[in-house]
Each structure stands twice: as C-alpha cells, then as structure tokens.
Design a protein around this motif. Sequence first.
Motif, PDB file in Angstrom:
ATOM      1  N   VAL A   1      -0.184  -6.801   8.294  1.00  0.00           N
ATOM      2  CA  VAL A   1      -0.969  -8.012   8.039  1.00  0.00           C
ATOM      3  C   VAL A   1      -1.364  -7.951   6.570  1.00  0.00           C
ATOM      4  O   VAL A   1      -2.032  -7.007   6.141  1.00  0.00           O
ATOM      5  CB  VAL A   1      -2.224  -8.095   8.934  1.00  0.00           C
ATOM      6  CG1 VAL A   1      -3.014  -9.357   8.620  1.00  0.00           C
ATOM      7  CG2 VAL A   1      -1.850  -8.032  10.400  1.00  0.00           C
ATOM      8  N   SER A   2      -0.937  -8.963   5.808  1.00  0.00           N
ATOM      9  CA  SER A   2      -1.208  -8.948   4.377  1.00  0.00           C
ATOM     10  C   SER A   2      -1.571 -10.349   3.911  1.00  0.00           C
ATOM     11  O   SER A   2      -1.324 -11.327   4.607  1.00  0.00           O
ATOM     12  CB  SER A   2       0.020  -8.441   3.614  1.00  0.00           C
ATOM     13  OG  SER A   2       1.161  -9.232   3.908  1.00  0.00           O
ATOM     14  N   THR A   3      -2.166 -10.405   2.721  1.00  0.00           N
ATOM     15  CA  THR A   3      -2.474 -11.702   2.125  1.00  0.00           C
ATOM     16  C   THR A   3      -1.993 -11.727   0.681  1.00  0.00           C
ATOM     17  O   THR A   3      -1.864 -10.684   0.021  1.00  0.00           O
ATOM     18  CB  THR A   3      -3.977 -12.027   2.175  1.00  0.00           C
ATOM     19  OG1 THR A   3      -4.700 -11.039   1.445  1.00  0.00           O
ATOM     20  CG2 THR A   3      -4.486 -12.110   3.606  1.00  0.00           C
ATOM     21  N   PHE A   4      -1.752 -12.956   0.222  1.00  0.00           N
ATOM     22  CA  PHE A   4      -1.312 -13.220  -1.145  1.00  0.00           C
ATOM     23  C   PHE A   4      -2.140 -14.382  -1.674  1.00  0.00           C
ATOM     24  O   PHE A   4      -2.354 -15.368  -0.966  1.00  0.00           O
ATOM     25  CB  PHE A   4       0.184 -13.548  -1.177  1.00  0.00           C
ATOM     26  CG  PHE A   4       1.016 -12.402  -0.690  1.00  0.00           C
ATOM     27  CD1 PHE A   4       1.509 -11.455  -1.568  1.00  0.00           C
ATOM     28  CD2 PHE A   4       1.269 -12.248   0.665  1.00  0.00           C
ATOM     29  CE1 PHE A   4       2.237 -10.371  -1.111  1.00  0.00           C
ATOM     30  CE2 PHE A   4       2.007 -11.167   1.132  1.00  0.00           C
ATOM     31  CZ  PHE A   4       2.485 -10.221   0.245  1.00  0.00           C
TER      32      PHE A   4
ATOM     33  N   ILE B   1       0.206  -8.130  -4.081  1.00  0.00           N
ATOM     34  CA  ILE B   1      -0.414  -8.083  -2.755  1.00  0.00           C
ATOM     35  C   ILE B   1      -1.932  -8.117  -2.923  1.00  0.00           C
ATOM     36  O   ILE B   1      -2.496  -7.286  -3.630  1.00  0.00           O
ATOM     37  CB  ILE B   1       0.008  -6.805  -2.002  1.00  0.00           C
ATOM     38  CG1 ILE B   1       1.512  -6.819  -1.722  1.00  0.00           C
ATOM     39  CG2 ILE B   1      -0.790  -6.653  -0.714  1.00  0.00           C
ATOM     40  CD1 ILE B   1       2.066  -5.493  -1.213  1.00  0.00           C
ATOM     41  N   ALA B   2      -2.586  -9.081  -2.247  1.00  0.00           N
ATOM     42  CA  ALA B   2      -4.055  -9.169  -2.325  1.00  0.00           C
ATOM     43  C   ALA B   2      -4.707  -8.199  -1.344  1.00  0.00           C
ATOM     44  O   ALA B   2      -5.620  -7.457  -1.706  1.00  0.00           O
ATOM     45  CB  ALA B   2      -4.524 -10.594  -2.050  1.00  0.00           C
ATOM     46  N   THR B   3      -4.265  -8.224  -0.085  1.00  0.00           N
ATOM     47  CA  THR B   3      -4.751  -7.266   0.916  1.00  0.00           C
ATOM     48  C   THR B   3      -3.570  -6.806   1.751  1.00  0.00           C
ATOM     49  O   THR B   3      -2.582  -7.521   1.907  1.00  0.00           O
ATOM     50  CB  THR B   3      -5.823  -7.876   1.852  1.00  0.00           C
ATOM     51  OG1 THR B   3      -5.230  -8.902   2.641  1.00  0.00           O
ATOM     52  CG2 THR B   3      -7.008  -8.417   1.061  1.00  0.00           C
ATOM     53  N   TRP B   4      -3.719  -5.602   2.331  1.00  0.00           N
ATOM     54  CA  TRP B   4      -2.606  -5.013   3.088  1.00  0.00           C
ATOM     55  C   TRP B   4      -3.154  -4.105   4.170  1.00  0.00           C
ATOM     56  O   TRP B   4      -3.963  -3.220   3.892  1.00  0.00           O
ATOM     57  CB  TRP B   4      -1.734  -4.200   2.145  1.00  0.00           C
ATOM     58  CG  TRP B   4      -0.445  -3.714   2.719  1.00  0.00           C
ATOM     59  CD1 TRP B   4      -0.197  -2.493   3.279  1.00  0.00           C
ATOM     60  CD2 TRP B   4       0.788  -4.424   2.774  1.00  0.00           C
ATOM     61  NE1 TRP B   4       1.115  -2.397   3.667  1.00  0.00           N
ATOM     62  CE2 TRP B   4       1.746  -3.589   3.370  1.00  0.00           C
ATOM     63  CE3 TRP B   4       1.177  -5.701   2.375  1.00  0.00           C
ATOM     64  CZ2 TRP B   4       3.067  -3.972   3.577  1.00  0.00           C
ATOM     65  CZ3 TRP B   4       2.497  -6.083   2.583  1.00  0.00           C
ATOM     66  CH2 TRP B   4       3.420  -5.226   3.176  1.00  0.00           C
ATOM     67  N   ALA B   5      -2.742  -4.330   5.401  1.00  0.00           N
ATOM     68  CA  ALA B   5      -3.061  -3.424   6.508  1.00  0.00           C
ATOM     69  C   ALA B   5      -1.784  -3.249   7.310  1.00  0.00           C
ATOM     70  O   ALA B   5      -1.065  -4.223   7.574  1.00  0.00           O
ATOM     71  CB  ALA B   5      -4.159  -4.003   7.389  1.00  0.00           C
ATOM     72  N   CYS B   6      -1.485  -2.019   7.670  1.00  0.00           N
ATOM     73  CA  CYS B   6      -0.297  -1.781   8.486  1.00  0.00           C
ATOM     74  C   CYS B   6      -0.496  -0.514   9.304  1.00  0.00           C
ATOM     75  O   CYS B   6      -1.325   0.333   8.960  1.00  0.00           O
ATOM     76  CB  CYS B   6       0.968  -1.681   7.634  1.00  0.00           C
ATOM     77  SG  CYS B   6       1.062  -0.236   6.557  1.00  0.00           S
ATOM     78  N   GLY B   7       0.252  -0.412  10.392  1.00  0.00           N
ATOM     79  CA  GLY B   7       0.172   0.791  11.197  1.00  0.00           C
ATOM     80  C   GLY B   7       0.861   0.654  12.530  1.00  0.00           C
ATOM     81  O   GLY B   7       1.323  -0.433  12.912  1.00  0.00           O
ATOM     82  N   TRP B   8       0.917   1.785  13.235  1.00  0.00           N
ATOM     83  CA  TRP B   8       1.537   1.854  14.549  1.00  0.00           C
ATOM     84  C   TRP B   8       0.612   1.248  15.602  1.00  0.00           C
ATOM     85  O   TRP B   8      -0.604   1.436  15.555  1.00  0.00           O
ATOM     86  CB  TRP B   8       1.857   3.304  14.910  1.00  0.00           C
ATOM     87  CG  TRP B   8       2.918   3.891  14.041  1.00  0.00           C
ATOM     88  CD1 TRP B   8       2.740   4.772  13.009  1.00  0.00           C
ATOM     89  CD2 TRP B   8       4.315   3.623  14.105  1.00  0.00           C
ATOM     90  NE1 TRP B   8       3.946   5.073  12.433  1.00  0.00           N
ATOM     91  CE2 TRP B   8       4.939   4.377  13.087  1.00  0.00           C
ATOM     92  CE3 TRP B   8       5.113   2.813  14.914  1.00  0.00           C
ATOM     93  CZ2 TRP B   8       6.309   4.351  12.865  1.00  0.00           C
ATOM     94  CZ3 TRP B   8       6.484   2.795  14.689  1.00  0.00           C
ATOM     95  CH2 TRP B   8       7.077   3.553  13.682  1.00  0.00           C
TER      96      TRP B   8
END
Length: 107
Positions: free
Chosen positions: A63-66, A42-49
């Motif tokens: 929302v993530s990037t590879f 995983i290059a970047t990772w954002a998650c939440g309610w």
Amino acid sequence: MSGSQLTHVVAFTLNPDVSRDDPRAQVAAAITAGHPATIPEIATWACGWDTSRRPDSADFLVVSTFDTAGDYDIFQVHPDHQRGKNAWKQIATWTVADILPGVSERP
C-alpha cells in the motif's frame, strides 16, 4: 489524475509451488520493501506478508501513495520498481488498484 494523492495497492499471490520461505520470495519481498530507499517519488510505503493466512487472502501486500501523477509515472518506469516486478513475475501473480481520495467511480 488531478493534484490529489494517489493510493496504489498491490496484492501478490504466490504460485502454488512457491512458499513465502522460498529464497525467491524472500528476494522479491526485500526488493519491494527497499523501494522507498531508491525511489524518492514514493510519498508513503507499507508492505509485508499476510498475517491471517486465510485461504482467500493474498500472500504479500503493498500500500503506497504518490503526491502527483508525475511521481507515480516516474515510479512505474523506475529501474528498481522494474527489478521488483521481474522478481515477482517469476513466483507470483498480482492484482493492482489505484485510487484517488473521495472518488467513487471512474472519472
């Protein structure tokens, strides 16, 4: 996928009988939040309610990037990702979109 960074977006909607305070939802969210610690691809990772709580919004978003297609493929079959998917399957439905920067239509 070419060499461009892929953005992976997932919008989860809890089943009608499940609230975000449900212990199963909390476990699914915690597993998902922990993916970057266990999946190095995983290059970047954002998650939440969701904070808006509008009737038409999803409940939880990732929302993530590879960096490469290979990294994304490894993520898809990684045991921790599968564990997260299995946790969400019990309590929610979801929609997924994967995009490449600058691409406006399917190649």
